[in-house]
Design a protein around this motif. Structure first.
Motif, PDB file in Angstrom:
ATOM      1  N   LYS A 196     -49.164  38.961  -3.142  1.00 44.54           N
ATOM      2  CA  LYS A 196     -49.820  39.760  -2.100  1.00 44.54           C
ATOM      3  C   LYS A 196     -49.749  41.239  -2.465  1.00 44.54           C
ATOM      4  CE  LYS A 196     -49.705  40.724   2.865  1.00 44.54           C
ATOM      5  NZ  LYS A 196     -49.010  40.452   4.150  1.00 44.54           N
ATOM      6  N   GLY A 197     -50.888  41.935  -2.314  1.00 44.51           N
ATOM      7  CA  GLY A 197     -50.944  43.361  -2.608  1.00 44.51           C
ATOM      8  C   GLY A 197     -51.477  43.694  -3.982  1.00 44.51           C
ATOM      9  N   ALA A 227     -49.478  32.926   0.457  1.00 42.01           N
ATOM     10  CA  ALA A 227     -48.171  32.454   0.926  1.00 42.01           C
ATOM     11  C   ALA A 227     -47.099  32.597  -0.152  1.00 42.01           C
ATOM     12  CB  ALA A 227     -48.278  30.997   1.372  1.00 42.01           C
ATOM     13  N   THR A 228     -47.388  32.122  -1.336  1.00 39.32           N
ATOM     14  CA  THR A 228     -46.444  32.193  -2.448  1.00 39.32           C
ATOM     15  C   THR A 228     -47.187  32.612  -3.709  1.00 39.32           C
ATOM     16  OG1 THR A 228     -46.802  29.841  -2.930  1.00 39.32           O
ATOM     17  CG2 THR A 228     -44.953  30.405  -1.476  1.00 39.32           C
ATOM     18  N   PRO A 229     -46.490  33.192  -4.687  1.00 39.81           N
ATOM     19  CA  PRO A 229     -47.149  33.583  -5.943  1.00 39.81           C
ATOM     20  C   PRO A 229     -47.846  32.391  -6.586  1.00 39.81           C
ATOM     21  CG  PRO A 229     -44.962  34.551  -5.822  1.00 39.81           C
ATOM     22  CD  PRO A 229     -45.067  33.588  -4.671  1.00 39.81           C
ATOM     23  N   ILE A 230     -49.008  32.648  -7.195  1.00 47.64           N
ATOM     24  CA  ILE A 230     -49.808  31.587  -7.810  1.00 47.64           C
ATOM     25  C   ILE A 230     -50.419  32.129  -9.088  1.00 47.64           C
ATOM     26  CG2 ILE A 230     -51.838  32.246  -6.438  1.00 47.64           C
ATOM     27  CD1 ILE A 230     -52.665  29.321  -6.394  1.00 47.64           C
ATOM     28  N   ARG A 231     -50.629  31.255 -10.063  1.00 46.88           N
ATOM     29  CA  ARG A 231     -51.201  31.694 -11.336  1.00 46.88           C
ATOM     30  C   ARG A 231     -52.578  32.332 -11.137  1.00 46.88           C
ATOM     31  NH1 ARG A 231     -50.012  29.393 -16.501  1.00 46.88           N
ATOM     32  NH2 ARG A 231     -48.060  28.229 -16.548  1.00 46.88           N
ATOM     33  N   LEU A 232     -52.847  33.340 -11.940  1.00 46.08           N
ATOM     34  CA  LEU A 232     -54.128  34.052 -11.867  1.00 46.08           C
ATOM     35  C   LEU A 232     -55.305  33.097 -12.035  1.00 46.08           C
ATOM     36  CD1 LEU A 232     -55.937  36.598 -11.886  1.00 46.08           C
ATOM     37  CD2 LEU A 232     -55.504  36.756 -14.355  1.00 46.08           C
ATOM     38  N   ALA A 290     -51.146  33.122 -17.805  1.00 42.25           N
ATOM     39  CA  ALA A 290     -49.826  32.769 -17.277  1.00 42.25           C
ATOM     40  C   ALA A 290     -49.353  33.720 -16.169  1.00 42.25           C
ATOM     41  CB  ALA A 290     -48.802  32.749 -18.412  1.00 42.25           C
ATOM     42  N   LEU A 291     -50.100  34.782 -15.943  1.00 46.79           N
ATOM     43  CA  LEU A 291     -49.682  35.777 -14.955  1.00 46.79           C
ATOM     44  C   LEU A 291     -49.739  35.214 -13.538  1.00 46.79           C
ATOM     45  CD1 LEU A 291     -48.980  38.829 -14.442  1.00 46.79           C
ATOM     46  CD2 LEU A 291     -51.426  39.182 -14.103  1.00 46.79           C
TER      47      LEU A 291
END
Length: 285
Positions: free
Chosen positions: A59-60, A13-18, A54-55
């Motif tokens: 999606k993708g 859904a949204t960017p999340i830490r690795l 911290a990355l």
């Protein structure tokens, strides 16, 4: 270095830490600590570049795990588990007392899951993973994630305190009928509410109490430390006990009895309870 496993981020859904997203997606780094070590050693690449903790993942993205040195193939522990709830997203199982949830030992709940749970049919299915812990001597309900997304979301629900856990314990000594224990653990805020269900006189312990417990925070050994702090340690506790009041050979009388939460994907109310172990009923029939 040789690529060991590859994962494509298909749905997020949204960017999340690795380090949050990648927990549970690789078979050879099954724990948060081993994942963090792999990242620090430069063994994980995202889109071909060495990743950092911290990355942020989107999606993708393509995540690659490179082969860890001298890593032996994981063996499965053939041990029957009591499965109380299961669907394609998650499961709830019963952990017997005297068994590790995970770790370096072979005989763990973690190693037994794949033998006891059905494989998820969802596209982001992964190896089933416990999303919280119970102490080695504690019995009770354990929540398991079966997809990459469910492992992430269930961890978030725990962090937001949206999963209610109820425990039962037998503690010793005279105790108030109900109350709240606010006692810092490791210099961090910790809170537990309790209610006495039944009390019995005891020649050895003066009083034995069947107590219902609701932890409002999740510190290590919180319930055990909190009851000990108010002078009512849990029966059978080998670490937190009053001198000459220790019970040996019967195990810890602490049981994770109920899990209640809203299923994050189906939105149904999940309320699963596991009855008290036999040793509890011998004292409080």
């Amino acid at each position: 270095m040789k690529i060991s496993e590859t994962h494509n981020v298909e749905s997020i859904a949204t960017p999340i830490r690795l380090q949050e997203y990648a927990f549970g997606i690789f078979k050879t780094v099954p724990t948060k600590s081993s994942l963090k070590k792999a990242i620090k050693k430069g063994l994980i690449k995202v889109n071909g570049k060495i990743a950092t903790t911290a990355l942020y993942i989107s999606k993708g993205d393509t995540i690659e795990l490179f082969q860890l040195e001298e890593k032996t193939q994981r063996k499965h522990f053939d041990f029957p588990l009591d499965v109380l709830f299961e669907d394609d997203y998650l499961a709830i199982i019963y952990k017997p007392a005297g068994m590790l949830v995970s770790g370096n030992s072979f005989a763990t709940i973690d190693n037994a899951l794949i033998q006891n749970l059905q494989k998820s049919n969802l596209p982001n299915a992964t190896r089933p993973r416990p999303v919280h812990r119970l102490d080695y001597p504690t019995s009770g309900l354990l929540l398991i994630g079966k997809t990459t997304e469910s492992i992430i979301v269930l961890n978030q629900l725990f962090e937001k305190k949206e999963i209610q856990k109820t425990y039962h314990a037998i503690c010793i000594g005279k105790i108030e009928k109900k109350g709240e224990i606010n006692f810092p653990i490791d210099d961090k805020e910790a809170s537990t509410s309790f209610e006495v269900i039944e009390t019995a006189e005891s020649p050895r312990f003066d009083f034995l109490n069947l107590v219902k417990l609701h932890p409002k925070t999740g510190r290590k050994h919180q319930l055990r430390k909190h009851l000990f702090a108010i002078g009512n340690p849990i029966l059978g506790d080998k670490e937190y006990f009053i001198e000459n009041k220790a019970l040996k050979g019967k195990g810890l009388f602490l049981h994770a009895s109920t899990l209640e939460f809203t299923h994050p994907f189906t939105k149904e109310t999940i309320n699963i309870t596991k009855e008290l172990p036999k040793k509890f009923k011998k004292i409080f029939p």
